[in-house]
Design an enzyme around this catalytic site. Structure first.
Site, PDB file in Angstrom:
ATOM      1  N   LYS A 123     -71.239 -10.386  28.538  1.00  0.00           N
ATOM      2  CA  LYS A 123     -71.554 -11.788  28.859  1.00  0.00           C
ATOM      3  C   LYS A 123     -70.332 -12.667  28.632  1.00  0.00           C
ATOM      4  O   LYS A 123     -70.046 -13.559  29.429  1.00  0.00           O
ATOM      5  CB  LYS A 123     -72.705 -12.288  27.965  1.00  0.00           C
ATOM      6  CG  LYS A 123     -74.061 -11.735  28.342  1.00  0.00           C
ATOM      7  CD  LYS A 123     -75.106 -12.143  27.307  1.00  0.00           C
ATOM      8  CE  LYS A 123     -76.371 -11.315  27.445  1.00  0.00           C
ATOM      9  NZ  LYS A 123     -77.283 -11.449  26.310  1.00  0.00           N
ATOM     10  N   GLN A 136     -78.992 -13.494  20.743  1.00  0.00           N
ATOM     11  CA  GLN A 136     -78.981 -12.131  21.275  1.00  0.00           C
ATOM     12  C   GLN A 136     -80.176 -11.364  20.717  1.00  0.00           C
ATOM     13  O   GLN A 136     -80.346 -11.238  19.509  1.00  0.00           O
ATOM     14  CB  GLN A 136     -77.651 -11.441  20.890  1.00  0.00           C
ATOM     15  CG  GLN A 136     -77.510 -10.037  21.439  1.00  0.00           C
ATOM     16  CD  GLN A 136     -77.508  -9.986  22.976  1.00  0.00           C
ATOM     17  OE1 GLN A 136     -76.894 -10.818  23.642  1.00  0.00           O
ATOM     18  NE2 GLN A 136     -78.202  -9.017  23.543  1.00  0.00           N
ATOM     19  N   ASP A 183     -81.627 -19.263  27.869  1.00  0.00           N
ATOM     20  CA  ASP A 183     -82.483 -18.155  28.282  1.00  0.00           C
ATOM     21  C   ASP A 183     -83.835 -18.614  28.825  1.00  0.00           C
ATOM     22  O   ASP A 183     -84.600 -17.805  29.341  1.00  0.00           O
ATOM     23  CB  ASP A 183     -82.735 -17.247  27.067  1.00  0.00           C
ATOM     24  CG  ASP A 183     -81.920 -15.965  27.124  1.00  0.00           C
ATOM     25  OD1 ASP A 183     -81.525 -15.577  28.237  1.00  0.00           O
ATOM     26  OD2 ASP A 183     -81.701 -15.362  26.073  1.00  0.00           O
TER      27      ASP A 183
END
Ligand code: NDP
Length: 279
Positions: A50, A94, A117
């Site tokens: 990422k 994460q 997210d």
């Protein structure tokens, strides 16, 4: 029937190229904070990927590493600090977190306006009720892949296997918003094969390797394989037994190279939209 490959890597690259051009037009670089608790080898690989992709687009990334023994309160306090920091545009935790931590509490601590997210209750509620919201990256990536196969989904039967907050539930809602008739399957579902075999669009997100076999797939269906599991030789495999569904499915996402790269591309897209205040 030929089964066409829905190439997530190719589509993700195209999206990222466009985002790179868009970032150049912004008054400043978007800044993303990634919180990483403990040390999980798979998470480390995902974070490095990422970071590399974000930086290639022009998004600045800071990885905040917290010790494995951190508790939920320490984690939520740290998230709060990032919420209040005006130099941080987006926050990503994460996952998975170490088992002793409360994942829901950690997610809910993120300010919805920085929730890259799209997992907070406010953003998931927005997806349900239809106000502008940051959408969850993996289901959004799946939808972009489905649209590669069929631009208009109205009236199609969709089956989503899995009902997690991260993938299954928001995926079903996105398909409902596209006017599909949606069924959601899970570990208590009976006659899974019969239910899946009715699907024009079948999305599987369980992590059970080879769960979806040829008889589960309607001829010509769009099959999206979200699942990731490790094989004996250390490589990764999906929920779909790709070999057996070849010639039965109309379209299929490969694992790797399908949903994974699209998830990353959607994180980047959400970051750019946050900075453009498009939510
Ligand atoms: P969860 O473990 O949270 O959810 C798994 C879901 O699968 C649950 O809803 C569970 O049902 C359901 N399930 C389990 N067994 C069966 C079964 N035999 N039949 C039908 N349903 C079943 O996982 P996530 O949703 O977070 O992730 C799913 C998979 O997707 C994982 O492999 C994960 O690694 C992968 N993933 C991939 C991403 C990518 O970018 N490619 C991103 C995110 C996840 P129940 O609710 O009843 O327990």
């Amino acid at each position: 029937m030929e089964t066409l490959r829905l190439d997530g890597r190719l589509l993700a690259n195209q999206i990222q190229q466009k985002l790179k051009e868009e970032v150049r037009t912004l008054p400043r670089k978007p800044r993303m904070s990634v919180i990483y608790v403990g040390d999980n080898p798979a998470s480390r690989i995902y974070i490095n990927m990422k970071t590399r992709i974000a930086e290639s687009i022009g998004i600045e990334v800071t990885v905040h590493k917290m010790p494995e023994q951190s508790n939920t309160e320490q984690l939520t306090c740290f998230v709060q600090k990032l919420n209040e920091d005006p130099s941080v545009d987006g926050i990503l935790i994460q996952l998975p977190l170490p088992k002793h931590l409360d994942t829901n509490a950690a997610i809910e601590a993120i300010s919805p306006s920085k929730d890259v997210d799209g997992l907070t209750s406010k953003n998931q509620g927005g997806l349900m009720t239809g106000y502008p919201t940051i959408l969850p990256c993996t289901p959004l990536g799946c939808l972009r892949l489905i649209h590669q196969a069929r631009p208009i989904l109205t009236g199609l039967n969709a089956v989503v296997v899995g009902r997690s907050r991260l993938v299954g539930r928001p995926m079903a809602q996105l398909l409902l918003n596209e006017n599909c008739t949606v069924a959601q399957a899970h570990s208590h579902t009976q006659n899974l094969m019969d239910i899946c075999a009715r699907a024009d669009i079948l999305v599987s997100a369980t992590g059970i390797r080879g769960l979806i076999k040829r008889d589960f797939v309607k001829p010509g269906a769009i099959v999206i394989d979200v699942g990731i599991s490790k094989t004996e030789d250390g490589s990764i495999a999906g929920d779909v037994d790709a070999e057996s569904v070849m010639g039965q499915a109309g379209w299929l996402t490969p694992v790797p190279g399908g949903v994974g790269p699209m998830t990353v591309a959607m994180i980047m897209s959400n970051m750019v939209n946050i900075v453009k205040h498009e939510f």
